[in-house]
Design an enzyme around this catalytic site. Sequence first.
Site, PDB file in Angstrom:
ATOM      1  CG  PHE A   1      86.392 -56.821 -23.684  1.00 27.11           C
ATOM      2  CD1 PHE A   1      85.093 -56.465 -24.005  1.00 27.11           C
ATOM      3  CD2 PHE A   1      86.759 -58.148 -23.870  1.00 27.11           C
ATOM      4  CE1 PHE A   1      84.174 -57.391 -24.495  1.00 27.11           C
ATOM      5  CE2 PHE A   1      85.854 -59.088 -24.359  1.00 27.11           C
ATOM      6  CZ  PHE A   1      84.564 -58.712 -24.668  1.00 27.11           C
TER       7      PHE A   1
ATOM      8  CD  GLN B   1      84.566 -53.961 -19.646  1.00 28.63           C
ATOM      9  OE1 GLN B   1      84.302 -54.823 -20.460  1.00 28.63           O
ATOM     10  NE2 GLN B   1      85.150 -52.816 -20.003  1.00 28.63           N
TER      11      GLN B   1
ATOM     12  NE  ARG C   1      89.718 -61.377 -21.009  1.00 23.51           N
ATOM     13  CZ  ARG C   1      89.588 -62.530 -21.651  1.00 23.51           C
ATOM     14  NH1 ARG C   1      89.878 -62.601 -22.923  1.00 23.51           N
ATOM     15  NH2 ARG C   1      89.172 -63.602 -21.015  1.00 23.51           N
ATOM     16  CG  ASP C   2      91.420 -57.715 -18.610  1.00 27.90           C
ATOM     17  OD1 ASP C   2      90.605 -57.281 -19.447  1.00 27.90           O
ATOM     18  OD2 ASP C   2      91.279 -58.794 -18.013  1.00 27.90           O
TER      19      ASP C   2
ATOM     20  CD  GLU D   1      89.090 -62.717 -17.161  1.00 32.27           C
ATOM     21  OE1 GLU D   1      88.713 -62.535 -18.324  1.00 32.27           O
ATOM     22  OE2 GLU D   1      88.302 -62.775 -16.211  1.00 32.27           O
TER      23      GLU D   1
ATOM     24  CG  ASN E   1      81.666 -57.124 -16.576  1.00 34.14           C
ATOM     25  OD1 ASN E   1      80.831 -56.812 -17.417  1.00 34.14           O
ATOM     26  ND2 ASN E   1      82.899 -57.427 -16.908  1.00 34.14           N
ATOM     27  CG  ASP E   2      86.064 -56.735 -15.286  1.00 35.05           C
ATOM     28  OD1 ASP E   2      85.252 -57.551 -14.830  1.00 35.05           O
ATOM     29  OD2 ASP E   2      86.953 -57.040 -16.092  1.00 35.05           O
TER      30      ASP E   2
ATOM     31  CD1 TRP F   1      77.302 -56.318 -17.741  1.00 33.40           C
ATOM     32  CD2 TRP F   1      76.100 -57.822 -16.598  1.00 33.40           C
ATOM     33  NE1 TRP F   1      78.160 -57.301 -17.304  1.00 33.40           N
ATOM     34  CE2 TRP F   1      77.452 -58.239 -16.605  1.00 33.40           C
ATOM     35  CE3 TRP F   1      75.150 -58.615 -15.934  1.00 33.40           C
ATOM     36  CZ2 TRP F   1      77.874 -59.409 -15.983  1.00 33.40           C
ATOM     37  CZ3 TRP F   1      75.586 -59.785 -15.315  1.00 33.40           C
ATOM     38  CH2 TRP F   1      76.929 -60.169 -15.342  1.00 33.40           C
TER      39      TRP F   1
HETATM   40  C1  LIG Z   1      92.593 -63.158 -19.626  1.00 40.36           C
HETATM   41  C2  LIG Z   1      92.540 -64.064 -20.787  1.00 40.36           C
HETATM   42  O1  LIG Z   1      92.905 -63.715 -21.859  1.00 40.36           O
HETATM   43  N1  LIG Z   1      92.085 -65.266 -20.535  1.00 40.36           N
HETATM   44  C3  LIG Z   1      91.992 -66.278 -21.554  1.00 40.36           C
HETATM   45  C4  LIG Z   1      93.121 -67.237 -21.441  1.00 40.36           C
HETATM   46  O2  LIG Z   1      92.993 -68.271 -22.353  1.00 40.36           O
HETATM   47  C5  LIG Z   1      91.840 -69.044 -22.226  1.00 40.36           C
HETATM   48  C6  LIG Z   1      91.909 -70.206 -23.178  1.00 40.36           C
HETATM   49  O3  LIG Z   1      92.153 -69.785 -24.484  1.00 40.36           O
HETATM   50  C7  LIG Z   1      90.632 -68.146 -22.482  1.00 40.36           C
HETATM   51  O4  LIG Z   1      89.449 -68.884 -22.326  1.00 40.36           O
HETATM   52  C8  LIG Z   1      90.677 -67.008 -21.478  1.00 40.36           C
HETATM   53  O5  LIG Z   1      89.607 -66.141 -21.721  1.00 40.36           O
END
Ligand SMILES: CC(=O)N[C@H]1CO[C@H](CO)[C@@H](O)[C@@H]1O
Length: 477
Positions: free
Chosen positions: A95, A52, A159-160, A215, A35-36, A33
């Site tokens: 990630f 990913q 993240r990211d 994200e 993804n990003d 698999w």
């Molecule tokens: C990018 C990221 O961190 N998204 C999160 C933002 O917050 C929501 C709710 O807690 C998460 O579900 C997301 O994954």
Amino acid sequence: MIFIVIFVGKTSAINVTNNRYRLNYHIMSPGGWINDPNGLSYFNGQYHVFFQYNPDSSSWGPMHWGHVVSTDLVHWKYLPIALYPDHSYDKDGCFSGSAIVNNGVLSLVYTGNVNNGSFDGGFYQIVNIATSTDGVNFQKFSGNPVIATWPVDGTNNFRDPKVWQNNGTFYVVLGNQSKDRHGRVVLYKSSDLKTWTYVGVLAEYNNDNTGTMWECPNFFSLGGKYALLFSPQGIERDGDRFGNLDVNGYFIGDYQYATNEFTHGPFYEIDLGHDFYAAQMFQAPDGRSILIGWMDMWGAQFPEQPDGWAGALTIPRELTLSADGTRINMSPIAELLTLRGNQYINSNIEVDGVYNTNIPLGSTEILLQIALVNVQARKVGLKFPLNNGELRVYYDKQTQKLVVSRKKVVRQVAINNISVLNLRIFVDRSSIEVFANNGSAVFTSRFYVDYIPNLSLFAEYGVANLSLQAFSLNKIW
Ligand SMILES: CC(=O)N[C@H]1CO[C@H](CO)[C@@H](O)[C@@H]1O
Ligand SMILES: *[C@@H]1O[C@H](CO)[C@@H](O)[C@H](O)[C@H]1NC(C)=O
Ligand SMILES: *[C@@H]1O[C@H](CO)[C@@H](O)[C@H](O)[C@H]1NC(C)=O
Ligand SMILES: *[C@@H]1O[C@H](CO)[C@@H](O)[C@H](O)[C@H]1NC(C)=O
Ligand SMILES: *[C@@H]1O[C@H](CO)[C@@H](O)[C@H](O)[C@H]1NC(C)=O
Ligand SMILES: *[C@@H]1O[C@H](CO)[C@@H](O)[C@H](O)[C@H]1NC(C)=O
Ligand SMILES: *[C@@H]1O[C@H](CO)[C@@H](O)[C@H](O)[C@H]1NC(C)=O
Ligand SMILES: *[C@@H]1O[C@H](CO)[C@@H](O)[C@H](O)[C@H]1NC(C)=O
């Protein structure tokens, strides 16, 4: 010191068992698999793309960083997996993240995902780095994590990291979120990639329809402006806009490093197709801003999963600022001309109803020009069969919209007052990328059909003259 890296175990535990939907010139998983796209960079004479990757299954799972390299951004080859989730600070997934070249070292800046029931959602996310001097073997930094906690005014959903350098200082932007559960992007800076200082919020929800989670942020200058490109989730459908579960788009504006002030216009989608998400951009050595996206998205169906693989990345696209300075245009990078093989056709065709060509769409570039001023037909464009239904790309003169419809699931955008519609279309064995009028509207979608279909043109409720060119595209794998 010399490090001898021994890969214990398998590098690809699941194999591709059926080639029916395998792509000819896109980055895809060798089995497993993906993804990003991650870590787009140019280092030691090669372009690097990471992604990913779950090598053990064609479903999402423990995230590794897969790795491909190219000298021309067209022909890719697989390298060994760059990052395994094998340390306490990334044990539940390496990630998404990005890359930067600094003093002859390629540094990856990535998200460590750690499952820990003490936190909201049962996990936390931190920032780690890994470095390489040969572009093949990566060493995780002994001082990881380099950002061990999220900002006090935010949550553990963090993240990211996307890294860049400006005037001798490194910056990263990261996605989300405020304590009241709205999307936002935060900024950190560093002089050495190891010690980071929180600068503040770069952009956030402002009582607008920009979703709950942002994200994969990218922040970059383009044509004298600044762009914040990100992938929000939870946006509500708004007419023709935001048709997908998850969206990828941008703000354009002006930025002051001294005060971290980003003033920007509205949010626009960067790709309008059925399958596009989590794009990352990087600056090539010649200064071009080049973007690659995940050519799928969360919640999509992956008919290739039973075949031992899932997911692919788009062709690289060059980003430019539109003439009025408000939009990002995306065009296939010039290097893709080198993929052209045979020219199937170069002619003007009068279409009344359906016109079947014998041009196979297994690996094909199509250039279709429609002089709309002369068109009497209401709908004019091209189509081909799918397993149950059709894929159609056409202009609707009555609504003045460019439409990509897959089994009648419509994605469309208004293009008013144009006299000529120019379409440049890249079809691979299970993907289509449509670039309209110099990349001012782009649609990316996957499709599945069990045989190689031939191209048909159509003109409904009237006649149309179309100028058609088509080329076979060579296989890179
Ligand atoms: C990018 C990221 O961190 N998204 C999160 C933002 O917050 C929501 C709710 O807690 C998460 O579900 C997301 O994954
Ligand atoms: C995948 O193919 C390789 C090489 O043919 C083989 O060694 C390996 O056992 C295969 N893996 C699986 C899970 O079938
Ligand atoms: C989870 O986080 C809490 C709070 O920071 C910490 O005390 C605990 O040791 C962590 N547990 C694991 C398994 O990481
Ligand atoms: C670049 O950094 C130097 C030293 O930190 C500073 O004096 C200068 O003002 C900066 N230039 C810009 C354009 O920000
Ligand atoms: C496509 O056209 C070729 C050439 O005429 C023909 O042999 C082939 O059967 C056609 N394929 C389909 C799926 O119609
Ligand atoms: C299209 O052209 C007409 C006539 O010139 C004009 O009234 C209209 O505002 C234009 N629409 C757009 C969207 O530019
Ligand atoms: C596309 O771009 C070229 C070169 O920048 C320009 O000459 C042409 O007018 C543009 N076409 C359209 C339809 O915008
Ligand atoms: C299409 O082109 C032909 C030949 O140039 C011309 O005779 C015909 O009128 C055109 N048809 C339309 C609908 O423009």
